[in-house]
Design a protein around this motif. Structure first.
Motif, short mmCIF file in Angstrom:
data_model
loop_
_atom_site.label_atom_id
_atom_site.label_comp_id
_atom_site.label_asym_id
_atom_site.label_seq_id
_atom_site.Cartn_x
_atom_site.Cartn_y
_atom_site.Cartn_z
N LEU A 142 0.78 -1.06 -0.09
CA LEU A 142 0.00 0.01 -0.01
C LEU A 142 0.89 1.12 0.04
N LEU A 143 1.76 1.24 0.71
CA LEU A 143 2.84 2.45 0.80
C LEU A 143 3.57 2.58 -0.61
N ARG A 144 3.79 1.54 -1.25
CA ARG A 144 4.25 1.61 -2.49
C ARG A 144 3.19 2.12 -3.68
N LEU A 145 2.10 1.69 -3.60
CA LEU A 145 0.88 2.06 -4.30
C LEU A 145 0.79 3.52 -4.27
N ALA A 146 0.81 4.11 -3.03
CA ALA A 146 0.59 5.38 -2.56
C ALA A 146 1.69 6.35 -3.29
N ASP A 147 2.94 5.89 -3.21
CA ASP A 147 4.15 6.81 -3.75
C ASP A 147 4.22 6.55 -5.19
N CYS A 148 3.55 5.71 -5.90
CA CYS A 148 3.97 5.55 -7.26
C CYS A 148 3.27 6.43 -8.28
N ASP A 149 4.10 6.85 -9.21
CA ASP A 149 3.66 8.02 -9.88
C ASP A 149 3.37 7.74 -11.46
N THR A 150 2.98 6.40 -11.70
CA THR A 150 2.77 5.97 -13.21
C THR A 150 1.58 5.07 -12.90
N GLU A 163 1.31 2.52 -15.09
CA GLU A 163 1.82 1.11 -15.55
C GLU A 163 2.62 0.45 -14.00
N GLY A 164 3.24 1.22 -13.02
CA GLY A 164 3.92 0.97 -11.88
C GLY A 164 2.93 0.48 -10.84
N ALA A 165 1.53 1.35 -10.92
CA ALA A 165 0.58 0.80 -9.97
C ALA A 165 -0.05 -0.49 -10.45
N ASP A 166 -0.13 -0.68 -11.58
CA ASP A 166 -0.53 -2.14 -12.28
C ASP A 166 0.33 -3.04 -11.80
N ARG A 167 1.91 -2.89 -11.87
CA ARG A 167 2.64 -3.97 -11.53
C ARG A 167 2.72 -4.37 -10.12
N ILE A 168 2.51 -3.32 -9.22
CA ILE A 168 2.24 -3.43 -7.61
C ILE A 168 1.10 -4.31 -7.22
N LEU A 169 -0.13 -4.00 -8.03
CA LEU A 169 -1.40 -4.79 -7.71
C LEU A 169 -0.97 -6.25 -8.31
N GLU A 170 -0.68 -6.64 -9.47
CA GLU A 170 -0.36 -7.71 -10.00
C GLU A 170 0.77 -8.49 -8.96
N GLU A 171 1.51 -7.91 -8.29
CA GLU A 171 2.43 -8.53 -7.43
C GLU A 171 1.57 -8.99 -6.03
#
Length: 739
Positions: free
Chosen positions: A596-604, A606-614
């Motif tokens: 969730l911290l990574r998702l909040a800090d993500c600025d793209t 594409e990056g948010a998609d990768r975090i959720l897929e993880e």
């Protein structure tokens, strides 16, 4: 007050020419240094090869001299032994039978005859006659007569005679003997022993033994220049040492085993080798005719002294070139400094401000003006624009630089240090852009830097793309980071810059949808992400059910359906929706704070998609592992591992574990205690307390803060649990164990 156009333009041209001269001179210096380095490398290689060849040729000459000297010595020894064998007096002793004992007169005659032959040959150190039947030695030395091998002073020759099969094929036997003198002293000498034997079957019966001295040969070779600071080892076809010459004591035969092996494997005749911190030049040659080998090691500094001189000469020449380049650079810099100071003085005389003060005032004016934080009257605005070089004769456009993962950047460098980082980014971009246009950056408090670009051209999109690409590459030299940039294809006068900024800025946050490090056009982004988000249609139920079911295809289809609802909406709404989804998925997982911290800090996006897929992938892996275990009873170790991984979560409890592993909390708690003899709550406390005690000894942080980090939600409960477990307070435990 305005500056005249002629003065500043002339100064800029003067500075430009001086800088160009300095760059040209530096280029010439670099080219000269490269040529010197290349020539010195070639010269070094050629000289080293020539000197190595000369050293090997000298060693070959010494090798030939040794072979010839040993050959001549062999002939001499054979001739002398043959004469003794054929001599009437000596042959009588040699072939006397065991019953025919020699009287004193006969023995004296033989002794005198052997001494006569010995005196006639300077290179013969000593001569022995041996008769096995008589068990007698007669020598040319002081102890001339001996009956009985056990009493003979040279026990080395006795051992050779008794084990003669081992030595009979050798021309010479190299050995050391103790030579007795008439005054009672003995001296150890190295001799080359030649044996002319008389055999009876396989047993040596009689022998004429000649011991030759090679001191004169040693001395003559050691005095040559080629043997200076050298060690040479000559071996015959059997591998026995023929001769060992040494003018240094730092190296011996054992040191040459490794380089000889390496040269044999590589087929080389010579190599550089370091032994006990000293560098040597080692060469090795083989004589096919005699089957002899020689190995020679010479101190590298002795062989290649000329190379050291070449190195010194190159260093001096490079120093001269460097000094010349430095002098020219200093002269040019001083000249440029004089022009700058003259311009500074003139500018201060005309405006009343220093140039640095003027730059700060310009940046402050641009910030206030572009952001419409200050209203100017038309005449006042014309004066300010002219004062700061934003006159009507030039056209301007804007480009905004957005820093990716800005929160991570502030965490790494701190709020105070982030300005310096952004200041560095701005300077790099301005420096890179000078080739195509003039750019001036304005640093904002958020994750953006606005660049004001002045140009005479009508379209600089291609140049701006090249500048941004070059900027991204140069920044990575000192900081690996990603950026977004958006430019607007509109060119306006200085007065219209606020309107251009107001037009550009609302679309900046929508760079969230575009890949980093590629220039994006305002015209491409404009109006593309304006659809309001219909939260009523934003249903995550299907995705959560698919996650519970564990079917990967159903999860992918449900997630894409969720994203289709978000298509065309604003970046802020899109990110909020994904964060809401992340919280829901984290509840299925049981925890997921890091995601969730990574998702909040993500600025793209594409990056948010990768975090959720993880997150989806981890849920599927956990479910697959649970199915493989086949029941909670066989998964107790997995429960322990889960507690060790997630003990920092303050919500970790028996209920949460039951939800995570798909069983009732009571059932899980029962089997956990049966397996480990303690309850789940006791084990969680135990793991947390172990982590706390470790941190107490490693850091000076307050115990309360450490406890919170380790999952304790209440200070009173932590202190009670700690004292019950350890028998003392956290501070007392730290004081006791850190002494």
């Amino acid at each position: 007050m305005r500056l005249t156009a002629g003065g500043p333009e002339e100064r800029r041209e003067t500075i430009r020419k001086k800088k160009m001269f300095r760059h040209i001179f530096h280029l010439m210096a670099v080219c000269m240094a490269a040529v010197v380095l290349l020539l010195s490398t070639l010269t070094y290689s050629m000289v080293k090869k020539a000197v190595a060849g000369q050293n090997i040729e000298t060693a070959m000459g010494d090798f030939r001299e040794i072979r010839e000297a040993v050959g001549e010595a062999g002939k001499l020894a054979n001739s002398l032994a043959t004469q003794l064998l054929l001599d009437d007096v000596c042959s009588g002793m040699l072939f006397a039978g065991g019953d025919g004992k020699m009287n004193a007169a006969e023995t004296a005659r033989v002794v005198n005859q052997v001494a006569l032959y010995g005196n006639m040959n300077d290179s013969a150190e000593s001569i022995y006659l041996y008769n096995r039947e008589q068990d007698m030695f007669i020598t040319s030395q002081t102890q001339a007569f001996c009956r009985g091998s056990s009493d003979f002073f040279d026990q080395g020759i006795v051992e050779i005679i008794n084990d003669y099969d081992r030595y009979r094929d050798r021309d010479f036997i190299r050995r050391r003997i103790l030579v007795p003198y008439s005054n009672g002293y003995e001296k150890e000498e190295e001799v080359y022993t030649y044996i002319l034997d008389g055999m009876k079957g396989s047993r040596l019966q009689v022998a004429v033994i000649v011991n030759l001295s090679m001191d004169s040969l040693y001395n003559s070779i050691l005095q040559t220049q080629g043997m200076q600071d050298s060690y040479m080892l000559v071996t015959d076809e059997t591998g026995e040492t023929v001769m060992e010459l040494c003018s240094i004591s730092d190296i011996g035969a054992e040191a040459l085993e490794e380089p000889v092996r390496l040269m044999a494997e590589s087929g080389k005749q010579y190599m550089d080798y370091t032994w006990q911190g000293e560098k040597y030049f080692v060469s090795c040659l083989f004589s096919e005719r005699e089957g002899w080998n020689y190995v020679k090691a010479t101190k590298w500094s002795t062989v290649f002294g000329i190379l050291s001189e070449i190195r010194k000469a190159v260093a001096v020449l490079a120093g001269i070139i460097l000094l010349a380049a430095l002098s020219a650079s200093l002269i040019s810099s001083f000249s440029i400094y004089r022009v700058y100071t003259a311009a500074e003085r003139e500018y201060r005389r005309l405006t009343g401000h220093k140039k640095k003060e003027r730059d700060a005032l310009r940046e402050s004016f641009l910030y206030d003006f572009i952001n419409r934080r200050k209203q100017f009257a038309w005449e006042e605005l014309d004066g300010e624009l002219t004062r700061y070089g934003l006159g009507t004769e030039r056209r301007y456009t804007l480009a905004v630089l957005k820093i990716d993962r800005y929160q991570e950047l502030t965490k790494r460098f701190g709020e105070d240090g982030i300005y310096d980082i952004k200041y560095g980014f701005r300077n790099v971009f301005e420096e890179v852009s000078r080739r195509w246009f003039e750019a001036e950056g304005i640093i904002f408090r958020d994750n953006t830097i606005l660049f004001l670009i002045g140009t005479q051209k009508q379209d600089i999109h291609g140049e701006l793309a090249s500048v941004f690409e070059s900027f991204c590459e140069k920044v990575k030299i000192f900081l690996e980071w990603d950026f977004h940039m958006m430019g607007i294809g509109e060119y306006v006068s200085g007065k219209q810059l606020p309107r251009l900024k107001d037009k550009l800025w609302p679309e900046v946050h929508n760079l969230y949808f575009y890949p980093p490090n590629i220039l994006t056009d305002y015209e491409v982004v404009k109006g593309k992400y304006t659809k309001p988000l219909d939260y009523a249609r934003l249903d995550q139920k299907q995705l959560l059910e698919a996650l519970h079911g564990g079917n990967r295809e159903e999860i992918r289809e449900a997630y894409h359906k969720f994203l289709r609802v978000l298509s065309g909406c604003d970046a802020i709404d899109y990110k909020n929706a994904l964060t809401w989804l992340g919280f829901s998925v984290a509840r299925i997982r049981g925890s997921g704070g890091a995601y969730l911290l990574r998702l909040a800090d993500c600025d793209t996006a594409e990056g948010a998609d990768r975090i959720l897929e993880e997150m989806f992938g981890e849920i599927l892996r956990r479910k697959a592992a649970a199915m493989e275990q086949g029941g909670i009873r066989g998964r107790m170790e997995e429960v322990k591992s889960y507690i060790k991984e997630e003990f920092r979560d303050p919500n970790l409890s028996l209920a949460l574990l039951g939800s995570e592993f798909g069983v009732s909390p009571a059932y899980l708690g029962k089997h956990f205690k049966q397996n480990f003899g303690k309850s789940v709550a006791e084990y969680i406390n135990e793991v947390r307390l172990e982590a706390v005690t470790e941190q107490l000894l490693k850091t000076q942080r307050p115990a309360r803060d450490i406890a919170v980090d380790c999952g304790f939600s209440g200070a009173n409960y932590f202190y009670t649990s700690f004292k019950k477990k350890m028998g003392m307070t956290p501070q007392a435990y730290r004081d006791k164990n850190m002494k």
